[in-house]
Design a protein around this motif. Structure first.
Motif, PDB file in Angstrom:
ATOM      1  N   THR A 237      50.297  49.644  40.795  1.00 10.07           N
ATOM      2  CA  THR A 237      50.340  49.026  39.471  1.00 10.07           C
ATOM      3  C   THR A 237      49.940  47.553  39.556  1.00 10.07           C
ATOM      4  OG1 THR A 237      52.130  50.533  38.863  1.00 10.07           O
ATOM      5  CG2 THR A 237      51.787  48.626  37.449  1.00 10.07           C
ATOM      6  N   GLN A 238      50.394  46.866  40.603  1.00  8.69           N
ATOM      7  CA  GLN A 238      50.004  45.463  40.774  1.00  8.69           C
ATOM      8  C   GLN A 238      48.495  45.324  40.888  1.00  8.69           C
ATOM      9  OE1 GLN A 238      52.181  43.504  43.938  1.00  8.69           O
ATOM     10  NE2 GLN A 238      54.029  44.666  43.495  1.00  8.69           N
ATOM     11  N   LEU A 239      47.863  46.209  41.644  1.00 11.28           N
ATOM     12  CA  LEU A 239      46.411  46.148  41.812  1.00 11.28           C
ATOM     13  C   LEU A 239      45.705  46.420  40.487  1.00 11.28           C
ATOM     14  CD1 LEU A 239      44.115  45.714  43.772  1.00 11.28           C
ATOM     15  CD2 LEU A 239      44.266  48.131  44.418  1.00 11.28           C
ATOM     16  N   ALA A 240      46.237  47.359  39.698  1.00  5.77           N
ATOM     17  CA  ALA A 240      45.659  47.627  38.377  1.00  5.77           C
ATOM     18  C   ALA A 240      45.765  46.393  37.484  1.00  5.77           C
ATOM     19  CB  ALA A 240      46.361  48.825  37.735  1.00  5.77           C
ATOM     20  N   LEU A 241      46.892  45.687  37.567  1.00  4.24           N
ATOM     21  CA  LEU A 241      47.058  44.460  36.792  1.00  4.24           C
ATOM     22  C   LEU A 241      46.055  43.401  37.227  1.00  4.24           C
ATOM     23  CD1 LEU A 241      50.957  44.183  36.633  1.00  4.24           C
ATOM     24  CD2 LEU A 241      49.424  44.529  34.695  1.00  4.24           C
ATOM     25  N   ALA A 247      39.145  40.901  35.118  1.00 10.23           N
ATOM     26  CA  ALA A 247      37.987  41.599  34.565  1.00 10.23           C
ATOM     27  C   ALA A 247      37.049  40.592  33.905  1.00 10.23           C
ATOM     28  CB  ALA A 247      38.437  42.646  33.549  1.00 10.23           C
ATOM     29  N   GLY A 248      35.767  40.717  34.187  1.00  7.82           N
ATOM     30  CA  GLY A 248      34.783  39.818  33.604  1.00  7.82           C
ATOM     31  C   GLY A 248      34.563  38.540  34.383  1.00  7.82           C
ATOM     32  N   TRP A 249      35.366  38.294  35.397  1.00  8.58           N
ATOM     33  CA  TRP A 249      35.150  37.112  36.236  1.00  8.58           C
ATOM     34  C   TRP A 249      33.913  37.360  37.110  1.00  8.58           C
ATOM     35  CZ3 TRP A 249      39.463  33.457  38.098  1.00  8.58           C
ATOM     36  CH2 TRP A 249      40.368  33.224  37.077  1.00  8.58           C
ATOM     37  N   PRO A 250      33.267  36.317  37.574  1.00 11.44           N
ATOM     38  CA  PRO A 250      32.005  36.496  38.305  1.00 11.44           C
ATOM     39  C   PRO A 250      32.196  37.269  39.606  1.00 11.44           C
ATOM     40  CG  PRO A 250      32.758  34.212  38.441  1.00 11.44           C
ATOM     41  CD  PRO A 250      33.619  34.875  37.427  1.00 11.44           C
ATOM     42  N   GLU A 251      31.170  38.014  39.964  1.00 14.27           N
ATOM     43  CA  GLU A 251      31.202  38.734  41.236  1.00 14.27           C
ATOM     44  C   GLU A 251      31.168  37.738  42.396  1.00 14.27           C
ATOM     45  OE1 GLU A 251      31.945  41.681  41.606  1.00 14.27           O
ATOM     46  OE2 GLU A 251      31.549  42.586  39.665  1.00 14.27           O
ATOM     47  N   PRO A 252      31.776  38.114  43.520  1.00 14.36           N
ATOM     48  CA  PRO A 252      32.179  39.472  43.910  1.00 14.36           C
ATOM     49  C   PRO A 252      33.622  39.845  43.580  1.00 14.36           C
ATOM     50  CG  PRO A 252      32.391  38.035  45.800  1.00 14.36           C
ATOM     51  CD  PRO A 252      31.910  37.156  44.659  1.00 14.36           C
ATOM     52  N   ILE A 253      34.252  39.167  42.610  1.00 14.01           N
ATOM     53  CA  ILE A 253      35.680  39.383  42.379  1.00 14.01           C
ATOM     54  C   ILE A 253      35.956  40.830  41.980  1.00 14.01           C
ATOM     55  CG2 ILE A 253      37.644  38.729  40.937  1.00 14.01           C
ATOM     56  CD1 ILE A 253      36.479  35.884  40.874  1.00 14.01           C
ATOM     57  N   GLY A 254      35.245  41.326  40.965  1.00 12.48           N
ATOM     58  CA  GLY A 254      35.473  42.692  40.526  1.00 12.48           C
ATOM     59  C   GLY A 254      35.208  43.704  41.621  1.00 12.48           C
ATOM     60  N   LEU A 256      35.378  43.235  44.866  1.00 18.03           N
ATOM     61  CA  LEU A 256      36.409  43.146  45.904  1.00 18.03           C
ATOM     62  C   LEU A 256      37.694  43.844  45.471  1.00 18.03           C
ATOM     63  CD1 LEU A 256      35.973  39.471  47.165  1.00 18.03           C
ATOM     64  CD2 LEU A 256      35.446  41.569  48.400  1.00 18.03           C
ATOM     65  N   LEU A 257      38.104  43.628  44.229  1.00 15.86           N
ATOM     66  CA  LEU A 257      39.307  44.291  43.745  1.00 15.86           C
ATOM     67  C   LEU A 257      39.116  45.802  43.673  1.00 15.86           C
ATOM     68  CD1 LEU A 257      40.426  41.786  40.948  1.00 15.86           C
ATOM     69  CD2 LEU A 257      41.509  42.160  43.169  1.00 15.86           C
ATOM     70  N   THR A 260      39.577  47.247  47.110  1.00 17.80           N
ATOM     71  CA  THR A 260      40.887  47.036  47.730  1.00 17.80           C
ATOM     72  C   THR A 260      41.759  48.274  47.553  1.00 17.80           C
ATOM     73  OG1 THR A 260      40.771  44.658  47.304  1.00 17.80           O
ATOM     74  CG2 THR A 260      42.947  45.578  47.739  1.00 17.80           C
ATOM     75  N   ASP A 261      42.414  48.659  48.615  1.00 14.92           N
ATOM     76  CA  ASP A 261      43.375  49.759  48.576  1.00 14.92           C
ATOM     77  C   ASP A 261      44.773  49.177  48.337  1.00 14.92           C
ATOM     78  OD1 ASP A 261      45.374  51.692  50.165  1.00 14.92           O
ATOM     79  OD2 ASP A 261      43.613  52.838  49.556  1.00 14.92           O
ATOM     80  N   PRO A 262      45.631  49.869  47.592  1.00 14.20           N
ATOM     81  CA  PRO A 262      46.991  49.336  47.392  1.00 14.20           C
ATOM     82  C   PRO A 262      47.704  49.007  48.699  1.00 14.20           C
ATOM     83  CG  PRO A 262      46.607  51.165  45.896  1.00 14.20           C
ATOM     84  CD  PRO A 262      45.406  51.098  46.800  1.00 14.20           C
TER      85      PRO A 262
END
Length: 393
Positions: A237-241, A247-254, A256-257, A260-262
């Protein structure tokens, strides 16, 4: 043979125990947990931290596990630059190291003069003029010529010897992860990984850990910071948050998330000491007690100086113990470390105020000034880091 008890087997405690053992001390290392194991994340070491590790005799293997971290600049969530990337002199360039690799190097440096005892939760502390310093867990007492409190932010030793110093929330929580190379997103050549993105109460920092294709624990390390308390939900749930918040922040943020595995995720409440302890050295019996690492100066991670200061503490203590009488070394450690820690903590709090700005008008003012404020703060911290050297007894 002089004896020491080091409480806490984190990075600072391991470094100190190994340094004392290599200097001819017999060391008992106490750890509250049943096992000594690091977080599966990474740590940034600035030049002062690297210099301290070298002074401790641990520099030879550092190059094999460390990756240089060039300045990646600071962007807004819409991708616009707040601070453009700038060339960094070699003596001011930090490195990033996987915590498990650094932990392995510190464990290897303990040698056979260190007795490691796990499952020991300190409850009592003795630090009086007529007795050797000692700690106890209610079942057994451990005494020595020197007691090193490296037991972290919630240090029981500091609580008893410096009760004026309390632990408070810094007003934010942090999440860290290393995405291994086999799961890491493949980014375009013109899209750098390293860098920082700063929003209203939110921050995201990413750094390459080694090169794709290399063996070992490489990948992409990232840290997300958000204003507010830690989340009580499970990691999924934390990772989903986090994916929703960024969301919408510049790559590679999206990317990378998404990769990512929980199980990669490590959440931490960001806390600090306010005020700092009135002393870092307490003479007792033939020697005394010293506070080291987060037990002495826990602070927000915004300037990446937590581990570096812990290694500075260890290197300073080792240097002062070489020739000075033990009580004199304890007092000299206090004189050397308190002003140094106070300076870095003050710089970190100033950066914390900048990074946690919220509200439309305040954000506009921050963004307008950040191009001047942030480099000035960073340069001040980098200068202090680059200039630090272990004291000569």
């Amino acid at each position: 043979m002089r004896t020491a008890v080091v409480v806490g087997a984190g990075l600072g405690g391991l470094a100190t125990a190994g340094a004392l053992a290599r200097s001819g001390w017999r060391v008992t290392l106490l750890e509250r947990a049943d096992r000594v194991r690091p977080e599966p994340t990474a740590v940034v070491l600035w030049p002062n931290g690297v210099r301290a590790l070298r002074a401790l005799g641990l520099g030879s293997g550092l190059e094999a596990i460390a990756t240089p971290l060039p300045d990646g600049g600071v962007r807004r969530p819409d991708g616009q630059w707040l601070v453009q990337p700038r060339p960094t002199p070699a003596d001011r360039t930090p490195v990033v190291v996987h915590r498990e690799d650094l932990h392995d190097a510190l464990i290897a440096g303990l040698g056979d003069q260190v007795e490691l005892r796990t499952g020991v939760a300190v409850r009592t502390v003795t630090a009086t003029a007529g007795q050797r310093p000692a700690v106890g867990d209610g079942r057994q007492t451990f005494e020595a010529d020197l007691l090193v409190a490296a037991d972290g932010t919630d240090s029981e030793i500091r609580r008893q010897l410096a009760p004026e110093s309390g632990v408070v929330s810094s007003g934010c929580a942090a999440w860290r992860a290393v995405v291994p190379w086999y799961r890491a997103p493949k980014l375009p050549a013109d899209q750098p990984v390293n860098g920082e993105t700063l929003g209203a109460g939110y921050r995201f920092v990413a750094a390459s850990l080694g090169e794709r294709g290399e063996s070992g624990r490489g990948g992409i390390y990232w840290v997300a910071t958000a204003a507010g308390a830690p989340r009580p939900e499970p990691p999924e749930t934390q990772l989903a948050l986090l994916r929703r918040w960024y969301a919408g922040w510049p790559e590679p943020i999206g990317a990378l998330l998404a990769a990512t595995d929980p199980a990669d995720l490590v959440q931490q409440e960001v806390r600090e000491l306010r005020p700092l302890p009135r002393a870092y050295g307490f003479p007792a019996g033939p020697g005394g007690v010293v506070l080291l690492g987060d037990a002495a100066h826990a602070m927000p991670p915004h300037l990446g100086q937590g581990a570096c200061l812990a290694f500075e503490d260890a290197a300073t203590l080792q240097s002062l113990l070489r020739d000075a009488r033990l009580p004199d070394a304890v007092q000299a450690y206090d004189r050397a470390r308190r002003p140094r820690a106070a300076t870095v903590v003050r710089q970190t709090r100033r950066m914390s105020a900048v990074l946690q700005t919220r509200g439309r008008l305040a954000l506009r003012a921050r963004d307008a000034a950040l191009g001047k404020i942030s480099p000035r703060l960073r340069n001040s911290a980098a200068t202090a880091a680059a200039q630090w050297t272990p004291p000569t007894p």
